[in-house]
Design an enzyme around this catalytic site. Structure first.
Site, PDB file in Angstrom:
ATOM      1  CG  ASP A  85      -1.642  -2.851  -1.798  1.00 50.73           C
ATOM      2  OD1 ASP A  85      -1.224  -2.564  -2.941  1.00 50.73           O
ATOM      3  OD2 ASP A  85      -0.924  -2.824  -0.784  1.00 50.73           O
ATOM      4  CG  HIS A 127       0.514   0.303  -0.845  1.00 53.77           C
ATOM      5  ND1 HIS A 127       0.963  -0.987  -1.038  1.00 53.77           N
ATOM      6  CD2 HIS A 127       1.632   1.079  -0.783  1.00 53.77           C
ATOM      7  CE1 HIS A 127       2.280  -0.992  -1.090  1.00 53.77           C
ATOM      8  NE2 HIS A 127       2.717   0.244  -0.926  1.00 53.77           N
ATOM      9  CB  SER A 136       5.961  -1.035  -0.247  1.00 53.52           C
ATOM     10  OG  SER A 136       5.419  -0.436  -1.408  1.00 53.52           O
TER      11      SER A 136
END
Length: 332
Positions: free
Chosen positions: A270, A300, A173
């Site tokens: 995402d 996500h 991320s």
């Protein structure tokens, strides 16, 4: 902003297993990660991570050491958490790891439980970087920490029982964005090239203008609103303007040639989907080998919220397979 998702098209496309996991995620009015109060969210996440670690059985097969890497600019040293399997022999390959959290949340030790499993399964060491967070340290401060950590690891590998010729860079991320930025810095400053850059649904582009950035607005797991707030914390008034360098937002880099091979994985649902796919495409156009995975119906960080799901298991198999092939191969 988290909203009633019963009629959301992206919400209806979520994989059923991931959807059931999502139903159990505590949501604030601003989603799972409330970036309107970063300090409070940090405290909540730290308390959760520390409680989870305390309840996890101890794994004596992996040791943990604390180190510090000097920064080239003379600023505060960068804390590095070095995990290594006790049974592995010879100089160990090592993964330089950057935790997730949108570059505003998280800390290196939060990933101990699954990084220990990774060490044992792959037979490598992991150097988890406690990079500085925004807004206290604006970008590219975190990437500079990554560069300092990589330089330290190359220099100290022999003394630490590590193989300085087999160092991979990886992140998740926000940490995936820092890993990509670190790879750019190492290339541009003439450092020893990493074996690869493994980017798990990385945060790469502050401009938030892709289709997926506009599409993913109400799932509750790092939607558009959270991402806008995070980038504003990371870049301040520079966010979305022409005054952003590639070391702050790697998608801004025009020249991607000469970078290490890449592993990029992202979910279909995402908000980072399209910026990640574009980065993979441009890497390939610049001659960089890319292994790309797109997971249908996945939001996500789906592997963290639903680790037992079939999609998460498929992702783990691909990710560990990539690490094993590259880290355990003979040094180039």
């Amino acid at each position: 902003m988290a909203a009633d998702t019963t009629t959301s098209v992206p919400r209806l496309r979520i994989d059923p297993e991931l959807g059931r996991a999502l139903d159990g995620v505590p949501m604030t009015p601003n989603g799972a990660f409330d970036l309107t109060d970063i300090a409070a969210t940090r405290e909540t996440l730290r308390a959760f991570a520390e409680a989870s670690a305390a309840n996890a059985p101890d794994d004596p097969s992996v040791t943990v050491e604390e180190h510090r890497a000097a920064r080239p600019d003379g600023g505060p040293d960068v804390p590095i958490r070095l995990l290594r399997p006790t049974t592995a022999s010879g100089p160990l390959p090592v993964l330089l790891w950057f935790h997730g959290g949108g570059q505003v949340l998280g800390f290196a030790a939060q990933d101990d439980p699954w990084l220990k499993r990774l060490c044992a399964r792959v037979g490598c060491a992991v150097a988890a970087v406690d990079y500085r967070l925004a807004p206290e340290t604006p970008a590219p401060g975190a990437a500079e920490d990554g560069y300092a950590a990589h330089r330290w690891l190359v220099r100290e590998a022999g003394a630490l029982g590590l193989d300085g010729a087999r160092i991979g860079i990886a992140g998740q991320s926000g940490g995936g964005g820092i890993a990509a930025a670190t790879a750019l810095l190492v290339r541009d400053r003439g450092g020893r090239a990493p074996l690869f850059q493994a980017l798990m649904y990385p945060m790469l582009d502050d401009r938030n203008r892709t289709a997926s950035s506009h599409e993913i607005t109400d799932i509750g797991i790092w939607d558009r609103s959270a991402n806008l707030l995070a980038w504003r914390a990371v870049l301040g008034e520079r966010a979305g303007t022409g005054d952003v360098c590639p070391y702050a937002a790697p998608a801004r880099a025009e020249d991607l040639g000469g970078l290490p091979p890449a592993f990029i994985a992202v979910g279909e649902l995402d908000c980072f989907r399209d910026e990640d796919l574009d980065y993979a495409t441009r890497l390939r156009a610049h001659g960089v080998p890319v292994e790309l995975h797109l997971y249908p119906g996945a939001y996500h960080a789906f592997d963290l919220f639903a680790p037992e799901s079939r999609l998460a298991q498929a992702f783990e198999q691909a990710w560990l397979g990539y690490l094993t092939r590259h880290l355990r191969a003979p040094a180039p």
